[in-house]
Motif scaffolding. Structure first.
Motif, PDB file in Angstrom:
ATOM      1  N   ARG A  48      -2.680   2.034 -52.304  1.00  0.00           N
ATOM      2  CA  ARG A  48      -1.898   2.644 -51.225  1.00  0.00           C
ATOM      3  C   ARG A  48      -2.782   3.516 -50.329  1.00  0.00           C
ATOM      4  O   ARG A  48      -2.707   3.440 -49.101  1.00  0.00           O
ATOM      5  N   GLU A  49      -3.634   4.336 -50.925  1.00  0.00           N
ATOM      6  CA  GLU A  49      -4.507   5.203 -50.132  1.00  0.00           C
ATOM      7  C   GLU A  49      -5.476   4.386 -49.291  1.00  0.00           C
ATOM      8  O   GLU A  49      -5.691   4.671 -48.101  1.00  0.00           O
ATOM      9  N   GLN A  50      -6.066   3.355 -49.884  1.00  0.00           N
ATOM     10  CA  GLN A  50      -7.001   2.510 -49.131  1.00  0.00           C
ATOM     11  C   GLN A  50      -6.296   1.791 -47.988  1.00  0.00           C
ATOM     12  O   GLN A  50      -6.854   1.656 -46.886  1.00  0.00           O
ATOM     13  N   ALA A  51      -5.067   1.326 -48.232  1.00  0.00           N
ATOM     14  CA  ALA A  51      -4.321   0.629 -47.185  1.00  0.00           C
ATOM     15  C   ALA A  51      -3.994   1.569 -46.028  1.00  0.00           C
ATOM     16  O   ALA A  51      -4.108   1.198 -44.851  1.00  0.00           O
ATOM     17  N   ARG A  52      -3.573   2.777 -46.345  1.00  0.00           N
ATOM     18  CA  ARG A  52      -3.254   3.737 -45.278  1.00  0.00           C
ATOM     19  C   ARG A  52      -4.494   4.066 -44.455  1.00  0.00           C
ATOM     20  O   ARG A  52      -4.441   4.117 -43.220  1.00  0.00           O
ATOM     21  N   GLU A  53      -5.621   4.303 -45.133  1.00  0.00           N
ATOM     22  CA  GLU A  53      -6.851   4.631 -44.419  1.00  0.00           C
ATOM     23  C   GLU A  53      -7.329   3.452 -43.573  1.00  0.00           C
ATOM     24  O   GLU A  53      -7.699   3.619 -42.401  1.00  0.00           O
ATOM     25  N   GLY A  54      -7.318   2.252 -44.146  1.00  0.00           N
ATOM     26  CA  GLY A  54      -7.790   1.076 -43.435  1.00  0.00           C
ATOM     27  C   GLY A  54      -6.906   0.722 -42.250  1.00  0.00           C
ATOM     28  O   GLY A  54      -7.399   0.377 -41.166  1.00  0.00           O
ATOM     29  N   PHE A  55      -5.595   0.807 -42.433  1.00  0.00           N
ATOM     30  CA  PHE A  55      -4.668   0.491 -41.348  1.00  0.00           C
ATOM     31  C   PHE A  55      -4.827   1.490 -40.207  1.00  0.00           C
ATOM     32  O   PHE A  55      -4.895   1.106 -39.031  1.00  0.00           O
ATOM     33  N   ALA A  56      -4.915   2.771 -40.545  1.00  0.00           N
ATOM     34  CA  ALA A  56      -5.075   3.799 -39.510  1.00  0.00           C
ATOM     35  C   ALA A  56      -6.379   3.604 -38.740  1.00  0.00           C
ATOM     36  O   ALA A  56      -6.412   3.758 -37.511  1.00  0.00           O
ATOM     37  N   ALA A  57      -7.456   3.255 -39.442  1.00  0.00           N
ATOM     38  CA  ALA A  57      -8.753   3.064 -38.784  1.00  0.00           C
ATOM     39  C   ALA A  57      -8.711   1.881 -37.822  1.00  0.00           C
ATOM     40  O   ALA A  57      -9.242   1.963 -36.698  1.00  0.00           O
TER      41      ALA A  57
ATOM     42  N   GLU B 251      -5.998   0.594 -36.404  1.00  0.00           N
ATOM     43  CA  GLU B 251      -5.114   0.942 -35.301  1.00  0.00           C
ATOM     44  C   GLU B 251      -5.848   1.808 -34.284  1.00  0.00           C
ATOM     45  O   GLU B 251      -5.759   1.586 -33.077  1.00  0.00           O
ATOM     46  N   ALA B 252      -6.595   2.806 -34.790  1.00  0.00           N
ATOM     47  CA  ALA B 252      -7.333   3.701 -33.896  1.00  0.00           C
ATOM     48  C   ALA B 252      -8.406   2.946 -33.116  1.00  0.00           C
ATOM     49  O   ALA B 252      -8.697   3.283 -31.962  1.00  0.00           O
ATOM     50  N   ALA B 253      -8.983   1.925 -33.746  1.00  0.00           N
ATOM     51  CA  ALA B 253     -10.028   1.135 -33.089  1.00  0.00           C
ATOM     52  C   ALA B 253      -9.455   0.094 -32.141  1.00  0.00           C
ATOM     53  O   ALA B 253     -10.202  -0.570 -31.418  1.00  0.00           O
ATOM     54  N   GLY B 254      -8.136  -0.050 -32.136  1.00  0.00           N
ATOM     55  CA  GLY B 254      -7.493  -0.993 -31.227  1.00  0.00           C
ATOM     56  C   GLY B 254      -7.659  -2.445 -31.616  1.00  0.00           C
ATOM     57  O   GLY B 254      -7.569  -3.334 -30.755  1.00  0.00           O
ATOM     58  N   VAL B 255      -7.856  -2.749 -32.898  1.00  0.00           N
ATOM     59  CA  VAL B 255      -7.980  -4.137 -33.345  1.00  0.00           C
ATOM     60  C   VAL B 255      -6.593  -4.772 -33.354  1.00  0.00           C
ATOM     61  O   VAL B 255      -5.706  -4.308 -34.068  1.00  0.00           O
ATOM     62  N   PRO B 256      -6.362  -5.824 -32.568  1.00  0.00           N
ATOM     63  CA  PRO B 256      -5.018  -6.427 -32.532  1.00  0.00           C
ATOM     64  C   PRO B 256      -4.598  -6.961 -33.901  1.00  0.00           C
ATOM     65  O   PRO B 256      -5.430  -7.463 -34.671  1.00  0.00           O
ATOM     66  N   LEU B 257      -3.304  -6.863 -34.189  1.00  0.00           N
ATOM     67  CA  LEU B 257      -2.795  -7.375 -35.459  1.00  0.00           C
ATOM     68  C   LEU B 257      -3.049  -8.867 -35.608  1.00  0.00           C
ATOM     69  O   LEU B 257      -3.165  -9.378 -36.723  1.00  0.00           O
ATOM     70  N   THR B 258      -3.144  -9.572 -34.494  1.00  0.00           N
ATOM     71  CA  THR B 258      -3.346 -11.014 -34.526  1.00  0.00           C
ATOM     72  C   THR B 258      -4.821 -11.412 -34.551  1.00  0.00           C
ATOM     73  O   THR B 258      -5.134 -12.602 -34.617  1.00  0.00           O
ATOM     74  N   SER B 259      -5.720 -10.437 -34.504  1.00  0.00           N
ATOM     75  CA  SER B 259      -7.153 -10.744 -34.490  1.00  0.00           C
ATOM     76  C   SER B 259      -7.580 -11.357 -35.820  1.00  0.00           C
ATOM     77  O   SER B 259      -7.181 -10.880 -36.890  1.00  0.00           O
TER      78      SER B 259
END
Length: 395
Positions: free
Chosen positions: A96-105, A107-115
Protein backbone atom coordinates in the motif's frame (compact mmCIF):
# COMPACT_ATOMS: atom_id res chain seq x y z
CA UNK A 1 -28.93 -9.80 -3.13
CA UNK A 2 -28.68 -8.80 -6.77
CA UNK A 3 -27.57 -10.68 -9.85
CA UNK A 4 -24.14 -9.52 -10.98
CA UNK A 5 -22.81 -9.76 -14.53
CA UNK A 6 -19.04 -9.85 -14.82
CA UNK A 7 -16.87 -8.32 -17.52
CA UNK A 8 -14.81 -10.46 -19.88
CA UNK A 9 -11.17 -9.41 -20.36
CA UNK A 10 -9.29 -10.53 -23.47
CA UNK A 11 -5.53 -11.10 -23.27
CA UNK A 12 -3.53 -13.25 -25.72
CA UNK A 13 -2.61 -15.78 -23.01
CA UNK A 14 -6.23 -16.62 -22.24
CA UNK A 15 -8.07 -19.81 -23.15
CA UNK A 16 -10.64 -19.81 -25.92
CA UNK A 17 -13.55 -21.65 -24.34
CA UNK A 18 -13.04 -22.30 -20.60
CA UNK A 19 -14.66 -19.13 -19.22
CA UNK A 20 -17.36 -19.27 -21.91
CA UNK A 21 -18.11 -22.84 -20.80
CA UNK A 22 -18.42 -21.68 -17.18
CA UNK A 23 -20.84 -18.93 -18.19
CA UNK A 24 -22.76 -21.00 -20.71
CA UNK A 25 -21.94 -18.51 -23.47
CA UNK A 26 -20.74 -19.02 -27.01
CA UNK A 27 -16.99 -18.64 -27.80
CA UNK A 28 -16.24 -16.05 -30.47
CA UNK A 29 -12.71 -17.08 -31.42
CA UNK A 30 -10.98 -14.59 -29.13
CA UNK A 31 -8.98 -15.74 -26.10
CA UNK A 32 -10.70 -14.92 -22.79
CA UNK A 33 -8.17 -14.53 -19.99
CA UNK A 34 -10.29 -13.24 -17.13
CA UNK A 35 -13.81 -12.62 -15.89
CA UNK A 36 -13.85 -9.61 -13.55
CA UNK A 37 -16.41 -9.50 -10.73
CA UNK A 38 -16.11 -6.25 -8.84
CA UNK A 39 -16.16 -2.46 -8.99
CA UNK A 40 -12.75 -1.70 -10.47
CA UNK A 41 -13.30 1.23 -12.89
CA UNK A 42 -11.34 -0.45 -15.71
CA UNK A 43 -13.94 -3.23 -16.01
CA UNK A 44 -16.81 -2.85 -13.53
CA UNK A 45 -19.46 -5.53 -13.20
CA UNK A 46 -23.09 -4.77 -13.94
CA UNK A 47 -26.14 -4.92 -11.70
CA UNK A 48 -29.70 -4.80 -13.04
CA UNK A 49 -29.73 -1.06 -13.74
CA UNK A 50 -26.21 0.27 -13.13
CA UNK A 51 -22.59 -0.72 -12.72
CA UNK A 52 -21.24 -1.81 -9.36
CA UNK A 53 -18.69 1.02 -9.11
CA UNK A 54 -21.43 3.61 -9.57
CA UNK A 55 -23.73 1.84 -7.10
CA UNK A 56 -21.21 1.78 -4.25
CA UNK A 57 -20.07 5.35 -4.92
CA UNK A 58 -23.67 6.58 -4.71
CA UNK A 59 -24.59 4.35 -1.75
CA UNK A 60 -21.53 3.64 0.41
CA UNK A 61 -23.79 2.00 2.99
CA UNK A 62 -23.82 -1.03 0.66
CA UNK A 63 -20.21 -1.63 1.76
CA UNK A 64 -20.75 -1.42 5.53
CA UNK A 65 -19.39 1.14 7.97
CA UNK A 66 -16.15 -0.74 8.85
CA UNK A 67 -15.20 -1.07 5.17
CA UNK A 68 -15.97 2.59 4.42
CA UNK A 69 -13.92 3.68 7.44
CA UNK A 70 -10.94 1.63 6.21
CA UNK A 71 -11.16 2.03 2.42
CA UNK A 72 -13.56 4.87 1.70
CA UNK A 73 -16.52 4.41 -0.70
CA UNK A 74 -14.74 1.68 -2.65
CA UNK A 75 -15.26 -2.06 -2.83
CA UNK A 76 -11.79 -3.13 -1.60
CA UNK A 77 -11.55 -6.45 -3.44
CA UNK A 78 -11.85 -7.78 -6.97
CA UNK A 79 -12.82 -11.37 -7.76
CA UNK A 80 -11.76 -12.90 -11.06
CA UNK A 81 -11.93 -16.17 -12.91
CA UNK A 82 -8.48 -16.49 -14.52
CA UNK A 83 -7.86 -18.99 -17.30
CA UNK A 84 -4.32 -19.23 -18.71
CA UNK A 85 -3.54 -21.14 -21.89
CA UNK A 86 0.19 -20.40 -21.59
CA UNK A 87 2.58 -18.52 -19.25
CA UNK A 88 2.14 -14.89 -18.26
CA UNK A 89 4.95 -12.43 -17.61
CA UNK A 90 7.03 -12.48 -14.43
CA UNK A 91 5.52 -9.88 -12.13
CA UNK A 92 5.23 -8.46 -8.64
CA UNK A 93 2.82 -6.07 -6.96
CA UNK A 94 3.43 -3.16 -4.57
CA UNK A 95 2.50 -2.70 -0.93
CA UNK A 96 0.00 0.00 0.00
CA UNK A 97 2.76 2.47 0.89
CA UNK A 98 4.71 1.73 -2.29
CA UNK A 99 1.57 2.10 -4.41
CA UNK A 100 0.68 5.45 -2.86
CA UNK A 101 4.22 6.77 -3.33
CA UNK A 102 4.53 5.46 -6.89
CA UNK A 103 1.11 6.70 -7.98
CA UNK A 104 1.71 10.16 -6.52
CA UNK A 105 5.12 10.40 -8.22
CA UNK A 106 3.74 9.46 -11.65
CA UNK A 107 0.80 11.83 -11.24
CA UNK A 108 3.16 14.66 -10.30
CA UNK A 109 5.35 13.84 -13.30
CA UNK A 110 2.33 14.00 -15.59
CA UNK A 111 2.66 10.43 -16.93
CA UNK A 112 -0.66 9.64 -18.66
CA UNK A 113 -2.58 6.67 -17.28
CA UNK A 114 -2.66 5.25 -20.80
CA UNK A 115 1.11 5.54 -21.33
CA UNK A 116 2.88 2.20 -21.92
CA UNK A 117 5.52 3.43 -19.46
CA UNK A 118 2.97 4.10 -16.72
CA UNK A 119 3.48 1.66 -13.79
CA UNK A 120 0.97 2.71 -11.14
CA UNK A 121 -2.62 2.84 -12.42
CA UNK A 122 -3.99 3.50 -8.93
CA UNK A 123 -2.75 3.95 -5.36
CA UNK A 124 -3.81 0.53 -4.10
CA UNK A 125 -1.75 -2.54 -3.20
CA UNK A 126 -2.44 -5.83 -4.97
CA UNK A 127 -2.02 -8.84 -2.71
CA UNK A 128 -3.87 -11.78 -4.24
CA UNK A 129 -4.88 -15.39 -3.79
CA UNK A 130 -5.67 -17.92 -6.49
CA UNK A 131 -7.70 -21.05 -5.74
CA UNK A 132 -7.50 -23.65 -8.49
CA UNK A 133 -10.57 -24.89 -10.37
CA UNK A 134 -8.41 -27.14 -12.55
CA UNK A 135 -4.85 -28.33 -12.10
CA UNK A 136 -2.91 -25.06 -12.00
CA UNK A 137 0.80 -24.50 -12.62
CA UNK A 138 2.63 -21.41 -11.37
CA UNK A 139 5.93 -19.91 -10.33
CA UNK A 140 5.94 -18.25 -6.92
CA UNK A 141 8.78 -16.65 -4.98
CA UNK A 142 12.49 -17.36 -5.13
CA UNK A 143 14.00 -20.77 -4.48
CA UNK A 144 16.86 -21.12 -1.99
CA UNK A 145 19.84 -19.80 -4.02
CA UNK A 146 21.98 -22.77 -2.98
CA UNK A 147 19.40 -25.14 -4.47
CA UNK A 148 19.19 -23.06 -7.63
CA UNK A 149 22.98 -23.06 -8.00
CA UNK A 150 22.98 -26.86 -7.61
CA UNK A 151 20.27 -27.21 -10.28
CA UNK A 152 22.22 -25.08 -12.78
CA UNK A 153 25.32 -27.13 -11.92
CA UNK A 154 23.44 -30.38 -12.59
CA UNK A 155 22.11 -28.93 -15.83
CA UNK A 156 25.69 -28.63 -17.05
CA UNK A 157 25.08 -25.80 -19.53
CA UNK A 158 28.74 -24.72 -19.80
CA UNK A 159 31.07 -21.91 -18.75
CA UNK A 160 28.92 -18.98 -19.95
CA UNK A 161 26.11 -20.08 -17.69
CA UNK A 162 28.46 -20.98 -14.86
CA UNK A 163 29.73 -17.39 -14.80
CA UNK A 164 26.19 -16.02 -14.75
CA UNK A 165 25.08 -18.13 -11.80
CA UNK A 166 28.30 -17.70 -9.79
CA UNK A 167 26.81 -14.92 -7.55
CA UNK A 168 24.28 -17.42 -6.21
CA UNK A 169 27.14 -19.28 -4.55
CA UNK A 170 29.85 -16.61 -4.34
CA UNK A 171 27.73 -13.73 -3.01
CA UNK A 172 24.99 -15.87 -1.52
CA UNK A 173 21.61 -14.90 -0.11
CA UNK A 174 19.53 -11.96 -1.21
CA UNK A 175 22.56 -10.12 -2.62
CA UNK A 176 23.36 -13.01 -4.97
CA UNK A 177 19.73 -13.33 -6.09
CA UNK A 178 19.47 -9.62 -6.78
CA UNK A 179 22.76 -9.55 -8.70
CA UNK A 180 21.67 -12.49 -10.89
CA UNK A 181 18.23 -11.01 -11.45
CA UNK A 182 19.56 -7.58 -12.44
CA UNK A 183 22.09 -9.13 -14.80
CA UNK A 184 19.33 -11.03 -16.55
CA UNK A 185 17.14 -7.93 -16.87
CA UNK A 186 20.02 -6.07 -18.53
CA UNK A 187 20.73 -8.81 -21.07
CA UNK A 188 20.54 -7.83 -24.74
CA UNK A 189 20.83 -9.83 -27.94
CA UNK A 190 24.53 -10.43 -27.39
CA UNK A 191 23.65 -12.59 -24.40
CA UNK A 192 21.26 -14.87 -26.25
CA UNK A 193 23.98 -17.52 -26.40
CA UNK A 194 23.64 -17.90 -22.61
CA UNK A 195 19.93 -18.65 -22.99
CA UNK A 196 20.65 -21.02 -25.86
CA UNK A 197 23.14 -22.94 -23.72
CA UNK A 198 20.55 -23.42 -20.96
CA UNK A 199 17.88 -24.56 -23.42
CA UNK A 200 20.22 -27.02 -25.16
CA UNK A 201 21.22 -28.54 -21.83
CA UNK A 202 17.56 -28.77 -20.75
CA UNK A 203 16.38 -30.84 -23.74
CA UNK A 204 17.73 -34.25 -22.64
CA UNK A 205 16.67 -33.66 -19.01
CA UNK A 206 13.08 -32.48 -19.48
CA UNK A 207 11.60 -35.91 -18.69
CA UNK A 208 13.78 -36.61 -15.65
CA UNK A 209 11.91 -37.17 -12.43
CA UNK A 210 12.25 -34.77 -9.55
CA UNK A 211 13.29 -31.14 -9.29
CA UNK A 212 15.92 -31.25 -12.05
CA UNK A 213 13.40 -32.51 -14.61
CA UNK A 214 10.90 -29.82 -13.60
CA UNK A 215 13.68 -27.21 -13.81
CA UNK A 216 14.57 -28.25 -17.37
CA UNK A 217 10.94 -28.60 -18.45
CA UNK A 218 10.14 -25.11 -17.15
CA UNK A 219 12.90 -23.56 -19.28
CA UNK A 220 11.60 -25.28 -22.42
CA UNK A 221 7.95 -24.53 -21.66
CA UNK A 222 8.74 -20.83 -21.34
CA UNK A 223 10.84 -20.89 -24.52
CA UNK A 224 7.81 -22.14 -26.45
CA UNK A 225 6.07 -18.84 -25.70
CA UNK A 226 9.00 -16.46 -25.21
CA UNK A 227 11.70 -17.81 -27.57
CA UNK A 228 15.26 -17.23 -26.35
CA UNK A 229 14.05 -14.61 -23.85
CA UNK A 230 16.52 -13.83 -21.02
CA UNK A 231 13.51 -13.78 -18.68
CA UNK A 232 13.63 -17.58 -18.84
CA UNK A 233 16.77 -17.41 -16.71
CA UNK A 234 15.03 -15.19 -14.15
CA UNK A 235 12.12 -17.64 -14.02
CA UNK A 236 14.53 -20.46 -13.18
CA UNK A 237 15.31 -18.70 -9.90
CA UNK A 238 11.73 -19.33 -8.79
CA UNK A 239 9.74 -22.10 -7.12
CA UNK A 240 7.43 -24.07 -9.40
CA UNK A 241 4.23 -25.35 -7.81
CA UNK A 242 1.21 -27.32 -8.98
CA UNK A 243 -2.17 -26.74 -7.36
CA UNK A 244 -4.89 -29.38 -7.35
CA UNK A 245 -8.51 -28.16 -7.60
CA UNK A 246 -9.43 -26.52 -4.30
CA UNK A 247 -5.86 -25.65 -3.35
CA UNK A 248 -4.80 -22.02 -3.11
CA UNK A 249 -1.67 -19.90 -3.50
CA UNK A 250 -1.37 -16.54 -1.74
CA UNK A 251 0.94 -13.90 -3.22
CA UNK A 252 1.86 -11.02 -0.94
CA UNK A 253 3.29 -7.64 -1.97
CA UNK A 254 6.77 -7.88 -3.47
CA UNK A 255 6.63 -11.60 -4.28
CA UNK A 256 7.74 -12.37 -7.84
CA UNK A 257 5.38 -14.83 -9.51
CA UNK A 258 3.94 -15.98 -12.82
CA UNK A 259 0.92 -18.08 -13.74
CA UNK A 260 1.83 -20.80 -16.24
CA UNK A 261 -1.41 -22.56 -17.14
CA UNK A 262 -4.74 -23.56 -15.66
CA UNK A 263 -7.99 -22.02 -14.43
CA UNK A 264 -8.77 -20.66 -10.99
CA UNK A 265 -10.70 -18.14 -8.94
CA UNK A 266 -8.45 -15.21 -8.10
CA UNK A 267 -9.25 -12.60 -5.46
CA UNK A 268 -7.13 -9.50 -4.91
CA UNK A 269 -7.19 -5.98 -3.62
CA UNK A 270 -9.02 -3.85 -6.18
CA UNK A 271 -5.95 -2.72 -8.10
CA UNK A 272 -4.32 -3.03 -11.51
CA UNK A 273 -0.76 -2.25 -10.38
CA UNK A 274 1.69 -4.69 -12.00
CA UNK A 275 5.49 -4.43 -12.10
CA UNK A 276 6.79 -6.77 -14.76
CA UNK A 277 10.14 -8.52 -14.41
CA UNK A 278 10.64 -10.37 -17.68
CA UNK A 279 8.93 -12.57 -20.26
CA UNK A 280 7.09 -9.59 -21.68
CA UNK A 281 7.22 -7.06 -24.47
CA UNK A 282 5.78 -4.45 -22.11
CA UNK A 283 7.74 -1.86 -20.18
CA UNK A 284 10.04 -3.10 -17.39
CA UNK A 285 11.21 -0.48 -14.90
CA UNK A 286 14.29 -2.04 -13.35
CA UNK A 287 14.74 0.61 -10.66
CA UNK A 288 11.13 0.40 -9.50
CA UNK A 289 11.16 -3.38 -9.63
CA UNK A 290 14.19 -3.54 -7.35
CA UNK A 291 12.43 -1.17 -4.94
CA UNK A 292 9.35 -3.39 -4.76
CA UNK A 293 10.59 -6.98 -5.12
CA UNK A 294 11.36 -9.04 -2.01
CA UNK A 295 14.58 -10.97 -2.71
CA UNK A 296 14.08 -13.27 0.23
CA UNK A 297 13.39 -16.92 -0.52
CA UNK A 298 11.44 -19.89 0.76
CA UNK A 299 8.99 -22.60 -0.23
CA UNK A 300 5.54 -21.17 -1.07
CA UNK A 301 2.63 -22.31 1.06
CA UNK A 302 -0.05 -24.35 -0.68
CA UNK A 303 -3.35 -23.70 1.08
CA UNK A 304 -5.99 -26.41 1.33
CA UNK A 305 -8.51 -24.21 3.09
CA UNK A 306 -9.72 -24.57 6.68
CA UNK A 307 -13.22 -25.92 7.31
CA UNK A 308 -14.60 -23.29 9.68
CA UNK A 309 -18.21 -24.56 9.65
CA UNK A 310 -20.01 -27.40 7.86
CA UNK A 311 -19.47 -26.96 4.12
CA UNK A 312 -17.41 -23.75 4.46
CA UNK A 313 -13.65 -23.64 3.75
CA UNK A 314 -11.78 -20.43 4.54
CA UNK A 315 -8.49 -19.39 2.90
CA UNK A 316 -7.06 -17.03 5.53
CA UNK A 317 -4.55 -14.46 4.26
CA UNK A 318 -4.71 -11.76 6.97
CA UNK A 319 -5.35 -9.16 4.24
CA UNK A 320 -7.72 -6.37 5.21
CA UNK A 321 -8.86 -5.98 1.62
CA UNK A 322 -10.34 -9.48 1.25
CA UNK A 323 -11.16 -12.86 2.68
CA UNK A 324 -12.12 -15.87 0.55
CA UNK A 325 -14.29 -18.91 1.21
CA UNK A 326 -15.22 -22.01 -0.78
CA UNK A 327 -18.67 -23.40 -0.06
CA UNK A 328 -19.39 -27.05 -0.84
CA UNK A 329 -23.15 -27.47 -0.86
CA UNK A 330 -24.43 -31.05 -0.68
CA UNK A 331 -28.00 -32.24 -1.35
CA UNK A 332 -30.09 -32.04 1.79
CA UNK A 333 -27.63 -29.78 3.61
CA UNK A 334 -27.91 -26.10 4.45
CA UNK A 335 -24.70 -24.06 4.49
CA UNK A 336 -24.52 -20.75 6.36
CA UNK A 337 -22.97 -18.07 4.12
CA UNK A 338 -20.26 -16.26 6.13
CA UNK A 339 -19.36 -12.56 6.57
CA UNK A 340 -22.77 -10.81 6.88
CA UNK A 341 -21.13 -7.59 8.13
CA UNK A 342 -19.41 -6.77 4.80
CA UNK A 343 -20.32 -6.51 1.13
CA UNK A 344 -19.89 -9.87 -0.59
CA UNK A 345 -19.62 -11.33 -4.06
CA UNK A 346 -20.59 -14.96 -4.63
CA UNK A 347 -19.87 -17.03 -7.75
CA UNK A 348 -21.27 -20.50 -8.45
CA UNK A 349 -18.56 -22.65 -10.05
CA UNK A 350 -20.36 -26.02 -9.98
CA UNK A 351 -23.95 -27.24 -9.92
CA UNK A 352 -27.06 -25.30 -8.91
CA UNK A 353 -27.30 -23.49 -5.59
CA UNK A 354 -30.12 -21.53 -3.98
CA UNK A 355 -29.20 -18.58 -1.76
CA UNK A 356 -32.02 -17.64 0.59
CA UNK A 357 -32.57 -15.06 3.31
CA UNK A 358 -35.70 -13.82 5.06
CA UNK A 359 -36.28 -11.34 2.20
CA UNK A 360 -34.68 -12.82 -0.95
CA UNK A 361 -34.32 -16.18 -2.65
CA UNK A 362 -32.17 -16.65 -5.75
CA UNK A 363 -31.54 -19.90 -7.61
CA UNK A 364 -28.12 -19.76 -9.26
CA UNK A 365 -26.73 -22.11 -11.87
CA UNK A 366 -23.08 -22.61 -12.74
CA UNK A 367 -21.40 -19.35 -13.76
CA UNK A 368 -23.94 -17.09 -12.03
CA UNK A 369 -22.78 -14.47 -9.55
CA UNK A 370 -24.43 -12.11 -7.07
CA UNK A 371 -23.61 -8.98 -5.09
CA UNK A 372 -24.71 -9.09 -1.46
CA UNK A 373 -24.78 -5.73 0.36
CA UNK A 374 -23.40 -5.35 3.87
CA UNK A 375 -25.88 -5.97 6.66
CA UNK A 376 -28.07 -8.30 4.64
CA UNK A 377 -30.13 -10.80 6.65
CA UNK A 378 -28.52 -14.19 7.27
CA UNK A 379 -28.20 -16.23 4.08
CA UNK A 380 -28.14 -20.00 3.64
CA UNK A 381 -27.05 -22.00 0.61
CA UNK A 382 -28.86 -25.17 -0.42
CA UNK A 383 -28.88 -27.41 -3.47
CA UNK A 384 -25.85 -29.17 -4.93
CA UNK A 385 -22.79 -27.26 -6.03
CA UNK A 386 -19.76 -25.16 -5.24
CA UNK A 387 -19.67 -21.44 -4.48
CA UNK A 388 -16.75 -19.05 -4.05
CA UNK A 389 -17.36 -16.07 -1.81
CA UNK A 390 -15.30 -12.99 -1.04
CA UNK A 391 -15.72 -10.09 1.40
CA UNK A 392 -13.45 -7.53 3.07
CA UNK A 393 -11.02 -9.18 5.46
CA UNK A 394 -11.94 -7.00 8.42
CA UNK A 395 -13.62 -9.63 10.58
Amino acid sequence: MQHLRGTLVHYPWGTFDTIHELLGSQPDGRPVAELWLGAHPLAPSTLVDTTLDVAVAQRPELLGAPSVAEFGPNLPFLMKVLSARHPLSLQAHPSREQAREGFAAEEAAGVPLTSPHRIYKDDWPKPEILVALTEFHALCGFRDPDRTFALFEALGAGPLVDRLVAPLRGRGGEVGLQEFFLEVLSMKERHVDVVDAVLAAAVPLRHERGELGAFAATALELDDVFPRDPGILAALLMNRITLAPGQGMYTDAGVMHAHLRGTGVEVMASSDNVLRGGLTAKHVSVDELVRVVDFGWGDPEVMDGVETSPGVWDYPTHCHEFDVWRLEVAPGASVAVPAPEGARIALVTQGTVTLASSVHTLELTRGASVFIPAGSPAITATGSGQVFLSAPGLG
